[in-house]
Structure formats: C-alpha cells, structure tokens
Design an enzyme around this catalytic site. Sequence first.
Site, PDB file in Angstrom:
ATOM      1  N   ASN A  81     -41.211  28.811   1.560  1.00 29.80           N
ATOM      2  CA  ASN A  81     -41.840  29.710   0.590  1.00 29.80           C
ATOM      3  C   ASN A  81     -43.153  29.063   0.140  1.00 29.80           C
ATOM      4  OD1 ASN A  81     -42.548  31.313  -1.550  1.00 29.80           O
ATOM      5  ND2 ASN A  81     -40.800  30.757  -2.849  1.00 29.80           N
ATOM      6  N   LYS A 114     -45.459  30.256  -1.654  1.00 34.36           N
ATOM      7  CA  LYS A 114     -45.904  30.676  -2.994  1.00 34.36           C
ATOM      8  C   LYS A 114     -47.407  31.002  -2.977  1.00 34.36           C
ATOM      9  CE  LYS A 114     -42.059  28.119  -4.869  1.00 34.36           C
ATOM     10  NZ  LYS A 114     -41.468  27.346  -5.958  1.00 34.36           N
ATOM     11  N   HIS A 129     -36.871  35.872  -6.619  1.00 32.20           N
ATOM     12  CA  HIS A 129     -37.188  34.463  -6.871  1.00 32.20           C
ATOM     13  C   HIS A 129     -37.290  34.228  -8.379  1.00 32.20           C
ATOM     14  CE1 HIS A 129     -39.267  30.644  -7.005  1.00 32.20           C
ATOM     15  NE2 HIS A 129     -38.807  30.438  -5.796  1.00 32.20           N
ATOM     16  N   GLU A 179     -39.278  32.578 -10.113  1.00 33.22           N
ATOM     17  CA  GLU A 179     -40.627  32.696 -10.673  1.00 33.22           C
ATOM     18  C   GLU A 179     -40.968  34.162 -10.921  1.00 33.22           C
ATOM     19  OE1 GLU A 179     -42.538  30.328  -7.674  1.00 33.22           O
ATOM     20  OE2 GLU A 179     -41.537  28.561  -8.491  1.00 33.22           O
ATOM     21  N   GLU A 183     -30.937  28.751  -5.973  1.00 33.04           N
ATOM     22  CA  GLU A 183     -32.034  27.898  -6.428  1.00 33.04           C
ATOM     23  C   GLU A 183     -31.894  27.638  -7.927  1.00 33.04           C
ATOM     24  OE1 GLU A 183     -35.540  28.223  -3.512  1.00 33.04           O
ATOM     25  OE2 GLU A 183     -35.801  29.777  -5.007  1.00 33.04           O
ATOM     26  N   GLY A 201     -39.507  22.852  -8.035  1.00 33.21           N
ATOM     27  CA  GLY A 201     -40.815  22.253  -8.271  1.00 33.21           C
ATOM     28  C   GLY A 201     -40.801  21.122  -9.281  1.00 33.21           C
ATOM     29  N   SER A 259     -36.596  21.532  -4.860  1.00 29.87           N
ATOM     30  CA  SER A 259     -36.995  20.157  -4.541  1.00 29.87           C
ATOM     31  C   SER A 259     -36.264  19.585  -3.334  1.00 29.87           C
ATOM     32  CB  SER A 259     -36.832  19.253  -5.764  1.00 29.87           C
ATOM     33  OG  SER A 259     -37.648  19.712  -6.830  1.00 29.87           O
TER      34      SER A 259
HETATM   35  P1  PGA Z   1     -39.513  23.702  -4.402  1.00 31.78           P
HETATM   36  O1  PGA Z   1     -39.394  25.290  -4.482  1.00 31.78           O
HETATM   37  O2  PGA Z   1     -38.953  23.298  -3.047  1.00 31.78           O
HETATM   38  O3  PGA Z   1     -40.965  23.401  -4.532  1.00 31.78           O
HETATM   39  O4  PGA Z   1     -38.682  23.149  -5.520  1.00 31.78           O
HETATM   40  C1  PGA Z   1     -38.310  25.994  -3.926  1.00 31.78           C
HETATM   41  C2  PGA Z   1     -38.486  27.467  -4.167  1.00 31.78           C
HETATM   42  O5  PGA Z   1     -38.912  27.846  -5.265  1.00 31.78           O
HETATM   43  O6  PGA Z   1     -38.203  28.300  -3.279  1.00 31.78           O
END
Ligand code: PGA
Length: 255
Positions: free
Chosen positions: A9, A11, A98, A100, A170, A176, A216
Amino acid sequence: MRRKIVAGNWKMNKNYDEAMDLVRDLAEMLNDDILGKTDVIIAPPAVLLPNIVEELWDVDYISVAAQNCHHEIAGAYTGEISTDMLASIEVDAVIVGHSERRHYFGETDAIIAKKIDRCFEDDLVPIYCCGETLEERKAGAHFEVVARQMTEALGHLSDEEMMEVVIAYEPVWAIGTGETATPEQAQEMHAHIREHLSVIFNADVADEVSILYGGSCKPSNAKELFAQPDVDGGLIGGASLVAEDFVAIVAALKS
Ligand code: PGA
C-alpha cells in the site's frame, strides 16, 4: 487452499517517475524463486494506476489494486473514483476500509459494506481492512471491535463472495509507528477473525479466506509473523516503498 499474498500500500507517496522506477525494479527483482506460490499486489496512488497497469501488462506475477473507491455507481461526487472506472483500466483489486480512511475521512463499516458490493459488481477483489485502536486494545475490547467491524462490513455477503474477499488485520497502533504486533498477538487475532467468519458464514468459508497482517511489517519481522498458522501474508505500507525491502518481505512468505 487459501491464497498467500503480499500487498504493498503505497499510500500518498511516489510521483510518476518514482513510481515507474519502483514498479520496474519490482518486476525485475521478483522471480519464481522469491515468489513461490505468493501473489503480489501493489496499490499505487490512483492517478498512476493507468500507467502502472500498462507497465505491468506482460508481468503476470504482480496485480494492481486501488487504495479506495467510491460506494456509488456514478454521479456528482467531485474528486471520487468509481469501481467501473477502475475495472475499465484493468485494475484487479481495491483496498477498502483502511484505518486512515476511517480516521481522516469518516468511513464507517456501513459505507465500506457498500464499497465491497461495488467491487463485486465490477469484478474487483476487495481487500478489507479492520483493526482496533490503541485505546480499544488497552480497554480489552480488541476482539469485540474487530468482530463488530466484520459483521457490519461483511455480514451481508454470500458465502461465494466472502471467499473472494481478502481481509487485512491492521491494528491502528501498529500502522506507521514502527511498533509491530508480536507474532502471538497477530496469530490470536487472526484466529479470532477466522473463528468469527465461521460464525457469520461457515467453517469452509473461514478456512478459505486469506487474512493478511499489516502494521510496521518489515524484512526483519516478516518471517516470524508469516510463520503463524493463520497469517496468510501481509499488507505493507512504509516498507513497500523500497523495492529491496518489499521483495525481502515477499521472500519471507515463501514456505
Ligand atoms: P505500515 O502501513 O506498514 O507503514 O505500518 C501498513 C498499512 O497501513 O497498510
């Protein structure tokens, strides 16, 4: 047999030149030895999807996903993108729900349920994200929260549709932040998700659905996470932006 999947992803990262470099590097670096039976999916920013689909036209080992879609068929929704538009440029899948998008854009599971329906109308694979916040985990509500998210977003699907959905667990506190769920925490939630699928659908459906871990995930912890029996791969954010790291994570899933 459920699919083994590593999805990236991206983003809101990578301009045109950077994205094309990354996609060419991935196409070159991934090979049968690294892939084994793993399906690789990348989810670039929407504006770059046509170029990336075209670049990968002859590369059958990388599929392309959008990071979002709108829940209506078409109409006066300025700035939005429909599943029909995505399907018409041969995108394969869509990330829906997601955290976010839930957090910054107020998406609810009711909206996400509609997005999943739109995906099915246009033959796109929905990659459904769920997961609890830190407060919810601290309060001991994480199993309940994830079960509720699933019931609301997925509960209306037929068995056949559910078997096509990819779930990404997640935990919001791990996205992140550099803080990863331990392999044990991932496994217990993935087992819970599979158990809940057998309650709202049945055991065959539960066994068939791929459940990815996200938050992460990086080359240094991917192998341990992927070794868990209910972890079928990963949804990778930050580490999917660097070809070497993403390829190392794909390699970690090969059994
Ligand atoms: P990250 O994000 O690996 O940077 O923690 C995962 C995601 O949001 O899909």
